[in-house]
Every structure is written in C-alpha cells, then in structure tokens.
Design an enzyme around this catalytic site. Structure first.
Site, mmCIF file in Angstrom:
data_model
loop_
_atom_site.group_PDB
_atom_site.id
_atom_site.type_symbol
_atom_site.label_atom_id
_atom_site.label_comp_id
_atom_site.label_asym_id
_atom_site.label_seq_id
_atom_site.Cartn_x
_atom_site.Cartn_y
_atom_site.Cartn_z
ATOM 1 N N GLY A 172 0.840 -1.195 0.000
ATOM 2 C CA GLY A 172 0.000 0.000 0.000
ATOM 3 C C GLY A 172 0.870 1.238 0.000
ATOM 4 N N GLN A 226 3.145 9.979 0.713
ATOM 5 C CA GLN A 226 4.436 9.308 0.935
ATOM 6 C C GLN A 226 5.413 9.526 -0.221
ATOM 7 O OE1 GLN A 226 2.386 5.383 2.003
ATOM 8 N NE2 GLN A 226 4.291 5.248 3.159
ATOM 9 N N HIS A 268 -2.484 7.789 6.766
ATOM 10 C CA HIS A 268 -1.501 8.677 6.122
ATOM 11 C C HIS A 268 -2.160 9.986 5.665
ATOM 12 C CE1 HIS A 268 2.191 6.371 6.019
ATOM 13 N NE2 HIS A 268 1.572 5.303 5.553
ATOM 14 N N CYS A 328 5.624 -0.094 7.207
ATOM 15 C CA CYS A 328 5.303 1.083 6.392
ATOM 16 C C CYS A 328 6.550 1.494 5.621
ATOM 17 C CB CYS A 328 4.858 2.224 7.314
ATOM 18 S SG CYS A 328 4.448 3.738 6.433
ATOM 19 N N LEU A 329 6.385 1.823 4.340
ATOM 20 C CA LEU A 329 7.546 2.210 3.531
ATOM 21 C C LEU A 329 8.168 3.508 4.039
ATOM 22 C CD1 LEU A 329 6.184 1.276 -0.014
ATOM 23 C CD2 LEU A 329 7.777 -0.016 1.424
ATOM 24 N N HIS A 347 -4.694 1.664 7.475
ATOM 25 C CA HIS A 347 -3.313 2.141 7.602
ATOM 26 C C HIS A 347 -3.052 3.265 6.586
ATOM 27 C CE1 HIS A 347 1.233 1.422 7.860
ATOM 28 N NE2 HIS A 347 1.091 2.161 6.772
ATOM 29 N N GLU A 348 -3.453 3.035 5.344
ATOM 30 C CA GLU A 348 -3.205 4.046 4.293
ATOM 31 C C GLU A 348 -4.041 5.303 4.536
ATOM 32 O OE1 GLU A 348 -0.663 3.607 2.574
ATOM 33 O OE2 GLU A 348 -0.474 1.477 3.023
HETATM 34 NI NI NI Z 1 2.356 3.374 5.601
#
Ligand code: NI
Length: 178
Positions: free
Chosen positions: A46, A51, A145, A99-100, A141-142
């Site tokens: 995701g 991000q 952000h 998470c990236l 989660h996304e």
């Molecule tokens: Ni994330």
C-alpha cells in the site's frame, strides 16, 4: 512511469493533512501509475500519495495474494481516491504492520477487522463496499496517512521509541537509507 522517492519519518511532509481530489484528471492517473510502480518496486502492499510527496487523498493498494497457499502472487491493483470509512466493526484485531515511510520496522497494531468504505476509483466512479481481512487493515493504515498519522502513532510511547531507535541504528549502519 517512474519510481518516485519515498518520504520517510521524521519528514514533516508525512504529518500534513492530505487535500481531497476535486476531479480525477489525467495528471492524477499518471501519479497513480507512478505510485503503483514505486510500491511494487519497494516492495510494499500500500502507498499513499503523501508518501511520494503529494499530500492529496489518493491511495493505491495491491495485496498481491496468491490464489492458493504457496502459489504465485496475483496482482490485484486497487485505487482509493477520497476514501471515507462509513462504519467499522466493534471487533479489533492485531496485525503486524510495517510502512515504507518507517522502513524495515514492524509492530502489532489493533484495528477494526471490518469496515464499510466509500471512495472514487481512477475513473472518478464511486464505490461503496464492506471490506475485511488484510485489505481492511491496509486501507485503514493508508487512510491514516491522509491525516498525517503513521502506524507507530498507535503504539505506546515506549514501543514507539524502541522502533524509532532501531530505525536510527539501522540508518547509522547504512542498512536503510538515511
Ligand atoms: Ni504506511
């Protein structure tokens, strides 16, 4: 298409509230294609536009789950524009999240196991669906952000400090990009 640089904590951009998309344009579709390429390359399941430096309400998700256990991962790209949660189940489940933007770090987060969500796709079509399992976890989660929230914010201060210390150590050792 292009692989975009991923912003990592503690970059203040990740704390911005993302703006709604008024109308889905070709420019958004180009960004979405780049987001998928960036996510697959990372690799991740995701990615939120913020991000990769665009604080607008666009998410891409692909769980890449195999059709059968042990099988080849199957691509299932999903786009969520201006997503909203309409209902959540009362039942919270733990899932080990990463998470990236917090590279190589993982911790258990509790979230509702089922949500009813509404969003637009890349063609501006409206969708409303009940979502459960990993997709529900990933969507929540996304969506965090979009509010400037990272999964580590759901942890106790002690646990969060541990994760950030580990990340700092890995960066110092050059195991993740500084
Ligand atoms: Ni994330």
């Amino acid at each position: 298409m292009a692989i975009l640089p991923i912003y990592e904590t503690p970059d203040p951009l990740l704390r911005q509230i993302s703006k709604p998309v008024a109308e889905v344009t070709d420019e958004h579709r180009k960004l979405i294609a780049d987001m998928f390429e960036t996510m697959y390359d990372a690799p991740g399941i995701g990615l939120a536009a913020v991000q990769v430096g665009h604080p607008i309400r666009i998410l891409v998700i692909d769980l890449q789950e195999p059709e059968e256990e042990g099988g080849e991962p199957v691509k299932d790209p999903r786009v969520f524009i201006n997503p909203e949660i309409l209902e959540t189940s009362e039942n919270d489940i733990p899932y080990t999240e990463g998470c990236l933007s917090v590279p190589e770090q993982f911790a258990d987060v509790m979230r509702p196991d089922r949500v009813k969500a509404r969003w637009l796709d890349e063609h501006g079509e409206r969708h409303e669906e009940e979502i459960d399992g990993l997709l529900a976890v990933c969507l929540q989660h996304e969506m965090d952000h979009l509010e400037g929230v990272l999964f580590i914010d759901h942890l106790s201060k002690l646990k969060r400090d541990m994760v950030l210390k580990k990340l700092a150590k890995m960066r110092k050792q050059g195991r993740v990009a500084a």
